[in-house]
Design an enzyme around this catalytic site. Structure first.
Site, short mmCIF file in Angstrom:
data_model
loop_
_atom_site.label_atom_id
_atom_site.label_comp_id
_atom_site.label_asym_id
_atom_site.label_seq_id
_atom_site.Cartn_x
_atom_site.Cartn_y
_atom_site.Cartn_z
N TYR A 72 -6.78 -66.12 -72.25
CA TYR A 72 -5.94 -65.20 -73.04
C TYR A 72 -4.54 -65.18 -72.47
O TYR A 72 -4.34 -65.21 -71.25
CB TYR A 72 -6.55 -63.80 -72.97
CG TYR A 72 -5.93 -62.76 -73.87
CD1 TYR A 72 -6.31 -62.66 -75.21
CD2 TYR A 72 -4.99 -61.85 -73.39
CE1 TYR A 72 -5.76 -61.68 -76.04
CE2 TYR A 72 -4.45 -60.87 -74.21
CZ TYR A 72 -4.84 -60.80 -75.54
OH TYR A 72 -4.30 -59.83 -76.35
N ARG A 89 -1.30 -65.17 -82.40
CA ARG A 89 -1.15 -64.12 -83.41
C ARG A 89 0.33 -63.77 -83.58
O ARG A 89 1.02 -63.49 -82.60
CB ARG A 89 -1.95 -62.89 -83.00
CG ARG A 89 -1.81 -61.72 -83.98
CD ARG A 89 -2.81 -60.65 -83.64
NE ARG A 89 -2.42 -59.34 -84.16
CZ ARG A 89 -3.08 -58.21 -83.92
NH1 ARG A 89 -4.17 -58.24 -83.17
NH2 ARG A 89 -2.65 -57.06 -84.40
N PHE A 148 1.22 -59.64 -80.05
CA PHE A 148 1.41 -60.98 -79.48
C PHE A 148 0.17 -61.27 -78.65
O PHE A 148 -0.09 -60.57 -77.67
CB PHE A 148 2.65 -61.02 -78.59
CG PHE A 148 2.86 -62.33 -77.86
CD1 PHE A 148 3.92 -63.17 -78.20
CD2 PHE A 148 2.01 -62.74 -76.83
CE1 PHE A 148 4.13 -64.37 -77.53
CE2 PHE A 148 2.19 -63.94 -76.17
CZ PHE A 148 3.26 -64.76 -76.52
N GLU A 149 -0.58 -62.27 -79.04
CA GLU A 149 -1.65 -62.74 -78.17
C GLU A 149 -1.93 -64.20 -78.50
O GLU A 149 -1.86 -64.63 -79.65
CB GLU A 149 -2.93 -61.90 -78.31
CG GLU A 149 -3.56 -61.82 -79.66
CD GLU A 149 -4.80 -60.93 -79.67
OE1 GLU A 149 -5.07 -60.20 -78.69
OE2 GLU A 149 -5.53 -60.97 -80.69
N ILE A 150 -2.17 -64.96 -77.44
CA ILE A 150 -2.54 -66.37 -77.57
C ILE A 150 -3.90 -66.48 -76.91
O ILE A 150 -4.05 -66.18 -75.73
CB ILE A 150 -1.52 -67.28 -76.88
CG1 ILE A 150 -0.12 -67.09 -77.52
CG2 ILE A 150 -1.95 -68.74 -76.98
CD1 ILE A 150 1.00 -67.80 -76.81
#
Length: 396
Positions: free
Chosen positions: A228, A202, A293-295
């Site tokens: 995550y 994101r 910010f997230e992967i």
């Protein structure tokens, strides 16, 4: 004439409440303890290297044309860069794209997928396409995903806006903000354009990336079976999520089978570090991964546990009657239903979303000060919740 006893009692109680509130307002927050120098080295080292500087294991890197944008046999996996953005945020989105393309994606050419609740303009499409060699996709959020649900009482919503605005809860009066939080919490991964996509990164408008990252982040997530990845971990406004934890406890009471045996519930319930937050949020520490910010692996959001949890929260109405954000909702779900060893801190990715930073101690980084957490007022340093994550969960 002397006041009746009942009125004297009422006056005394009122004064007690007044002085208690003054005490709560002016009470100094507990200071955040920084780790020892040895622990700090662990925080800031490159997670892919051992103490001698050698790779811990082979990483997926660019070799020849294996990540070229038009290579039919590309090493890319099923993943995308994802942004919910409006046409008027074009300049800010281009800022984010330039940074991430420069530091990472110009090597790996993962596609960009842009979402909007309205059609994108030709100018938005033209200029974002020119900012990358990778494929770019433009999608509209389905009306049924963006509308205010039929069970939300708008009179109650307006009353809630008035009350929480008085308590300085930001964005409470912006309906679009509530819609965005709800969509990011439980609906984005249901979009038809993502039906066959597994991993996402994101990216929001007006963020910065500071470090050259030379490995395929998505392949790293897949190779290490991570659920995550986060970058910044902070406290939330307790007034904005006052009933989120009570509703979560109701859900757990009926769905305890969804709790993962290696969960991070202590991180969610800590009441020592910021006791005022825990009290005002009715037992929730308010610690959360800052989801700008997230992967992530979307299979977690698609799981039965998360789907049932989101549906419960959605029906409770807190996305509108309070200001439940996708960050605390995602974080609570991860803390309860995921294996905490599969949640990873990407400490090697330098990042800023105003007013907070993640600035690694890494020669591959430039443009930020090592160890800096904020460029705002000094008290904002107390918002760093990473020490609690490392205390209860993981250094990974």
């Amino acid at each position: 004439m002397a006041l009746p006893k009942s009125m004297r009692l009422l006056a005394a109680v009122t004064l007690c409440i007044f002085f208690y509130m003054v005490f709560q307002i002016y009470q100094a927050p507990a200071p955040i303890e920084r780790p020892s120098s040895g622990k700090l080295k662990e925080w800031t080292k490159d997670p892919q290297l051992d103490p001698s500087g050698e790779p811990l294991e082979p990483l997926r890197r660019v070799e020849g044309d294996n990540y070229e944008p038009n290579n039919p046999n590309s090493a890319r996996i099923n993943a995308t860069l994802l942004a919910l953005v409006r046409n008027e945020e074009l300049e800010d989105m281009l800022q984010s794209m330039r940074d991430l393309e420069r530091t990472w994606n110009h090597k790996f050419n993962y596609p960009w997928t842009f979402f909007n609740d309205k059609e994108f303009t030709d100018e938005f499409k033209k200029r974002t396409r020119a900012a990358t060699k990778a494929e770019v996709r433009y999608e509209v959020v389905p009306k049924e995903h963006w509308e205010i649900p039929s069970w939300i009482n708008m009179d109650l919503f307006q009353e809630s806006v008035a009350v929480l605005t008085e308590q300085n809860v930001q964005y409470m009066s912006k309906i679009s903000y509530h819609q965005m939080c709800r969509w990011n919490s439980g609906l984005f991964f249901k979009h038809p354009a993502l039906a066959n996509t597994r991993y996402y990164w994101r990216v929001e408008p007006k963020v910065h990336f500071f470090c050259d990252v030379d490995y395929d982040v998505f392949r790293w997530m897949q190779d290490h079976n991570k659920t995550y990845g986060f970058n910044i971990n902070i406290y939330d406004s307790p007034q904005s999520v006052a009933t989120l934890w009570p509703e979560t406890r109701k859900f757990i009471a009926d769905h305890s089978h969804h709790l993962h045996p290696n969960n991070a519930i202590e991180w969610l319930q800590d009441k020592e570090r910021r006791p005022g937050h825990n009290q005002k949020a009715n037992g929730y520490s308010t610690c959360h991964f800052w989801s700008n910010f997230e992967i992530g692996d979307m299979e977690f959001w698609r799981s039965r546990a998360y789907q049932e949890y989101f549906d419960h929260l959605d029906r409770a109405g807190g996305f509108f009657y309070e200001r439940w954000g996708d960050a605390p909702v995602h974080s609570i779900a991860l803390g309860l239903f995921a294996d905490k060893s599969k949640i990873h801190w990407f400490r090697d990715i330098g990042y800023q979303h105003i007013p907070f930073f993640n600035c690694p101690n890494n020669p591959k980084c430039s443009g930020c000060v090592t160890g800096r957490f904020t460029d705002g007022e000094a008290w904002l340093n107390q918002e760093d919740c990473r020490p609690l994550w490392f205390k209860y969960a993981s250094m990974d």
